[in-house]
Scaffold this motif. Sequence first.
Motif, PDB file in Angstrom:
ATOM      1  N   TYR A 214       0.841  -1.202   0.000  1.00 16.17           N
ATOM      2  CA  TYR A 214       0.000   0.000   0.000  1.00 16.17           C
ATOM      3  C   TYR A 214       0.878   1.255   0.000  1.00 16.17           C
ATOM      4  O   TYR A 214       0.609   2.218  -0.729  1.00 16.17           O
ATOM      5  CB  TYR A 214      -0.897  -0.011   1.234  1.00 16.17           C
ATOM      6  N   GLU A 215       1.935   1.251   0.811  1.00 18.16           N
ATOM      7  CA  GLU A 215       2.836   2.401   0.873  1.00 18.16           C
ATOM      8  C   GLU A 215       3.540   2.625  -0.458  1.00 18.16           C
ATOM      9  O   GLU A 215       3.723   3.777  -0.889  1.00 18.16           O
ATOM     10  CB  GLU A 215       3.861   2.186   1.991  1.00 18.16           C
ATOM     11  N   GLN A 216       3.948   1.548  -1.126  1.00 16.57           N
ATOM     12  CA  GLN A 216       4.610   1.679  -2.420  1.00 16.57           C
ATOM     13  C   GLN A 216       3.684   2.285  -3.470  1.00 16.57           C
ATOM     14  O   GLN A 216       4.098   3.127  -4.275  1.00 16.57           O
ATOM     15  CB  GLN A 216       5.120   0.315  -2.877  1.00 16.57           C
ATOM     16  N   VAL A 217       2.430   1.847  -3.458  1.00 18.07           N
ATOM     17  CA  VAL A 217       1.464   2.416  -4.410  1.00 18.07           C
ATOM     18  C   VAL A 217       1.244   3.893  -4.113  1.00 18.07           C
ATOM     19  O   VAL A 217       1.142   4.720  -5.024  1.00 18.07           O
ATOM     20  CB  VAL A 217       0.130   1.648  -4.348  1.00 18.07           C
ATOM     21  N   GLN A 218       1.185   4.238  -2.823  1.00 18.02           N
ATOM     22  CA  GLN A 218       0.988   5.640  -2.462  1.00 18.02           C
ATOM     23  C   GLN A 218       2.154   6.500  -2.934  1.00 18.02           C
ATOM     24  O   GLN A 218       1.952   7.623  -3.429  1.00 18.02           O
ATOM     25  CB  GLN A 218       0.823   5.763  -0.947  1.00 18.02           C
TER      26      GLN A 218
END
Length: 241
Positions: A214-218
Motif C-alpha cells: 500500500y505504501e509503495q502504491v501511495q
Amino acid sequence: MENSIYLGLGRQMVLRRELEIVANNVANSDTTAYKSEQPVFKEYLSKPQPNEIVSYVLDYGKTRNMAEGRIRPTGNDFDLAIQGRGYFAVQTAAGERYSRNGVLQLDAEGRLVNGNGQAVLDVQGRPIVVPPGTGKIDIASDGSVTAGTQVLGQLRLAGFRNEQALKPAANGVFIANETPGPAPNAKVVQGAIEESNVVPVHEIGRMIEITRGYEQVQLMMDGENNRLRDTVRRLGRAPGA
C-alpha cells in the motif's frame, strides 16, 4: 486523471480489502472451528483508447480454507469436535443453521444447546433433551447420545456439496442455500474442540506485505501527481514568462 492514477487507486482498494480479511483472520485465530478466508479478485480489461488496453482488478469475493483445525482435547463431556466434512444443525429464531462449533451445554430446560442458547438438533430435527438427574452423558462417533443404557437421541451431521456457498451469519453459524445431505465421513469426537485453522504468524506476515504494498502504491501516486502538477504549471505559463 490519467490511467496510472486510476490503477493506483484500484490497487489500493484491493489491498485495503485484503487487509480487512487478514485482520479478521487474526481476530478469529482463537475462535472455535473458524476457517480462515482469502480474497478472490478478477481481472477487468478496459479500452480507453482504440489501441490501448488497461487491466484493472475487481473484488470478486472471498473463499474459505476448509482444512480442519487441530482437534484439542478438553475433558469436557459437552465439548464436541467434528472430524471430516460435516456440520451440526442448530435451531435459531431465523430457522435452521449450521456450525462446526461444538462447545455445548445444557439450558434450563435440559436441552443440548450451543453457546448462543440455540438447540442442537437430532436426526429428526428435534432438540435433544437430557432428563433431570441423568448421569454421565456419552456421545458416540456417529452422534448417538446416551446416558447409561438410555438413548437420548442422535446428533444430526449435515453435509453440503458446495461448502463455499455457505453464507456466514451472526454468532458463528452458516446459512445454506441448498438442502443439506448426510455427512457419511464425519465423526464426532467427545471431550474435544476443533481449533481455528488460522496460522497467526502467516497472517501477520501477510499484513506486513500488504502494508508495504500500500505504501509503495501511495509513493507511486504521489510521484505521478507531482508530475502532472509540474506539467500543468509548465504548459500554463505565458509565452516568454
